[in-house]
Scaffold this active site. Structure first.
Site, PDB file in Angstrom:
ATOM      1  N   LYS A   1       0.846  -1.202   0.000  1.00 39.73           N
ATOM      2  CA  LYS A   1       0.000   0.000   0.000  1.00 39.73           C
ATOM      3  C   LYS A   1       0.880   1.251   0.000  1.00 39.73           C
ATOM      4  CE  LYS A   1      -0.231  -0.243   5.061  1.00 39.73           C
ATOM      5  NZ  LYS A   1      -1.051  -0.628   6.215  1.00 39.73           N
TER       6      LYS A   1
ATOM      7  N   MET B   1      -0.795   4.923   8.627  1.00 43.59           N
ATOM      8  CA  MET B   1      -0.365   5.248   7.268  1.00 43.59           C
ATOM      9  C   MET B   1      -1.536   5.660   6.375  1.00 43.59           C
ATOM     10  SD  MET B   1       1.835   2.809   4.728  1.00 43.59           S
ATOM     11  CE  MET B   1       3.131   2.565   5.934  1.00 43.59           C
TER      12      MET B   1
ATOM     13  N   ARG C   1     -10.032   0.382  15.363  1.00 41.60           N
ATOM     14  CA  ARG C   1      -9.921   1.144  14.116  1.00 41.60           C
ATOM     15  C   ARG C   1     -10.968   0.584  13.166  1.00 41.60           C
ATOM     16  NH1 ARG C   1      -4.008   1.325  11.539  1.00 41.60           N
ATOM     17  NH2 ARG C   1      -4.892  -0.296  10.264  1.00 41.60           N
TER      18      ARG C   1
ATOM     19  N   TYR D   1      -2.863   2.080  17.032  1.00 41.43           N
ATOM     20  CA  TYR D   1      -1.625   1.452  17.496  1.00 41.43           C
ATOM     21  C   TYR D   1      -1.183   1.999  18.848  1.00 41.43           C
ATOM     22  CZ  TYR D   1      -1.239   0.000  12.606  1.00 41.43           C
ATOM     23  OH  TYR D   1      -1.470  -0.529  11.380  1.00 41.43           O
TER      24      TYR D   1
END
Ligand SMILES: *Cc1c(COP(=O)(O)O)cnc(C)c1O
Length: 612
Positions: free
Chosen positions: A33, A551, A131, A491
């Site tokens: 990705k 990210m 998430r 995270y």
């Protein structure tokens, strides 16, 4: 060499994949990705498959399609989708999609029914990352629906997976336990996915319990550590890229023409002090500071004007492991971030070359983000208001400012777009670096090189704030879920919910626009139903970004703001209620110009107001 460039070591990628595969003794999905974490997705995908990976993982379907169209036929999975997704585009290209909610599965199924063959679907669970991924209370219903779809021949259950938070070993082990509960539900319901998978690099390497049938390998494939940047893996992995730049000199000293506008982290003298850089002739250099478009360096020891410098220096990463060069992880340590961010944010404007052959790295053609049926990537849009921009340029020209600064591909807006507008308005184009002058010339644009171009030459974009801005960065919520108090988010679980709340997922991460350092300070505007609090309309629909910036995405705490999947999100804009660009850039620790210039390639540039 005349412009800064990235040398990508594909042999290192092959080596790293093979090494990790041997270590974990589990099949590997190579995660490419965000342009292969800045290395170039297509070249890395090929190298990873050569190195023994059996599948590829990407965030959105557009990324998958660009690899497919370049001829890659390996199994592929995409896991981040907006509400207007053209699922058929993925089905026809034989790309596995991961769904994160019942609603998403239903939308997918409605299209899959018409596809004429079982469509491959994976289910992404939230086992504790807070998430995307389905909440545990929905697992039974989702798996039951998957079973019906399999029986009806509509879908093939290609995988059941989740993603670890890495908050602690215990937290990860609790996620393994949760994942086991999901497996038990699947077994009880008589559905069997082709693959179970849980661990990414860190989980795969450190937690044998998390390996299951596949390890989704990202960061170690690029030779960087998934842990704190000062804890190397010890596996003998090699950096996947090296950033090299030609040295130049002016009255203030030595510099290279790469900076925050190209994605480097802003570093002042204090933070930069530990970093040693290697010159092409082996001489050692000291990093002084990272600015918008240049980075200042000096020879070690002391600046010596008589020393003829080597032609270039390596800022980080060394394809040749025997050479002692500062790594992206060491930059991360100095900048208070992680190696992931250092490499992933490197601008696509920087030339990428194959370290072995010196040839230009093959890149996948940029896939359109939409088809006639819908979108293939979540909405991430930089809108350029051409009417406002023209007005600002004209106003400045009246005041005697007849040059427009188009450094860094017109600060990421696109030199092509800006040059057309500038030509109509009769202003001249200027860039701050010789590298930009060369890039512009290669694109057929006449620009003047002026390292001392005044700030006012870029005022037309609205970088100085105020109402004159012509830029807006918007997205949409792609996932909304209600969670209990005590839910750790993203995270490391640096944010834990204090009350029952709704969390929204915004598909913009540090690869796209928001550097990790905005966490804790930043908020976005979510345009939902005007929140009704204590009998009053709330004056603002700004909601905080909570937990670490990842990210590809950030989580926002919606609180009592009524918003849904598809609700517009404004990262910065020009309405009174929008976060202003200057404020967002300040959270990121960079100038507004560098912030906009570093907006990544997954963000679509849309010009409104037409060109005459
Ligand atoms: C990015 C990502 C990975 C890869 O993570 P690394 O830490 O780089 O190995 C794996 N799985 C998912 C779902 C991801 O988003």
């Amino acid at each position: 060499m005349t412009v800064p460039r990235i040398e990508v070591d594909l042999a290192a990628v092959r080596h790293n994949v093979a090494t990790v595969k041997r270590t974990v003794a589990t099949p590997i999905m190579a995660v490419v990705k965000a342009g292969g974490y800045g290395h170039g997705a297509l070249a890395v995908a090929r190298a990873a498959l050569d190195g023994g990976a059996e599948a590829l993982g990407v965030a959105d379907i557009a990324e998958a399609l660009s690899l497919r169209n370049a001829g890659i036929d390996a199994p592929m999975l995409a896991w981040l989708h907006g509400p207007s997704t053209d699922w058929l585009a993925a089905i026809e290209a034989d790309v596995d999609v991961a769904v994160s909610s019942i609603e998403q599965l239903q939308l997918f199924a409605a299209v899959a029914e018409r596809a004429g063959r079982p469509a491959r679907v994976q289910v992404k669970l939230d086992t504790g990352l807070g998430r995307n991924g389905a909440n545990e209370r929905d697992w039974g219903a989702i798996l039951a629906h998957v079973r019906e779809l399999e029986i009806a021949g509509v879908a093939r259950f290609a995988g059941l997976f989740s993603h670890l938070s890495g908050a602690s070993r215990d937290a990860d082990l609790r996620q393994v336990e949760a994942f086991e509960r999901a497996r038990a539900i699947a077994r009880a319901q008589g559905v069997e996915p082709e693959r179970y998978h849980l661990g990414a690099t860190a989980g795969g390497l450190d937690l044998p319990e998390a390996r299951y049938d596949l390890v989704r390998l990202g960061i170690s494939m690029y030779g960087l550590t998934p842990h704190a940047p000062d804890t190397p893996s010890g596996l003998g992995l090699r950096p996947g890229l090296r950033l090299v730049a030609p040295l130049a000199r002016d009255a203030a000293g030595w510099f290279v023409e790469v900076g925050a506008a190209d994605g480097l982290p802003p570093l002042d003298a204090g933070a930069a002090a530990p970093l040693r850089l290697e010159g092409g002739d082996g001489r050692s250099w000291r990093l002084l500071s990272v600015g918008d478009v240049t980075t200042r360096v000096e020879p070690v020891p002391g600046a010596d004007a008589e020393i003829a410098p080597a032609g270039s220096i390596t800022l980080f990463g060394a394809p040749d492991a025997s050479r002692r060069t500062t790594s992206a992880d060491e930059w991360a340590l100095a900048a208070g971030t992680i190696g992931y961010e250092i490499v992933t944010r490197l601008s696509p404007r920087l030339e990428r070359r194959d370290a072995a052959t010196g040839g230009t790295l093959e890149t996948a053609p940029c896939e359109p983000r939409r088809t006639t049926r819908g979108l293939v990537a979540p909405r991430r849009t930089l809108t350029i208001d051409a009417v406002q921009l023209r007005a600002s340029i004209a106003e400045l020209a009246d005041a005697g400012v007849r040059t427009l600064d188009v450094s860094a591909d017109a600060y990421g807006i696109g030199l092509e777009t800006i040059a057309a507008i500038a030509a109509d308005e009769g202003v001249d184009l200027v860039v701050r670096t010789a590298a930009d002058a060369e890039r512009a010339a290669a694109g057929g644009h006449a620009v003047r090189h002026d390292p001392d171009a005044p700030d006012v030459a870029r005022a037309a974009y609205g970088f100085r704030g105020g109402a004159s801005g012509c830029l807006r960065l918007t997205s949409e919520l792609v996932h909304v879920k209600w969670v209990e108090p005590g839910t750790g988010v993203s995270y490391g679980h640096e944010f834990v919910t204090a009350a029952p709340t709704a969390l929204g997922l915004v598909p913009i991460g540090y690869a796209d626009a928001l550097p990790r350092r905005v966490a804790g300070a930043a908020s976005v505007r979510v345009i939902g139903e005007a929140p009704f609090r204590r009998g009053q309309l709330s004056p603002s629909d700004r909601v905080p970004i909570v937990g670490r910036v990842a990210m590809d995405q950030v989580v926002v705490d919606l609180g009592d703001t009524e918003a849904w999947v598809g609700s517009p999100v404004v990262v910065f804009g020009t309405d009174a209620a929008d976060p202003p660009l200057a404020e967002v850039a300040a959270w990121a620790g960079v100038s507004p110009a560098a912030f906009v210039a570093a907006i990544g390639p997954r963000v679509e540039r849309v010009v409104i107001g037409g060109t005459p």
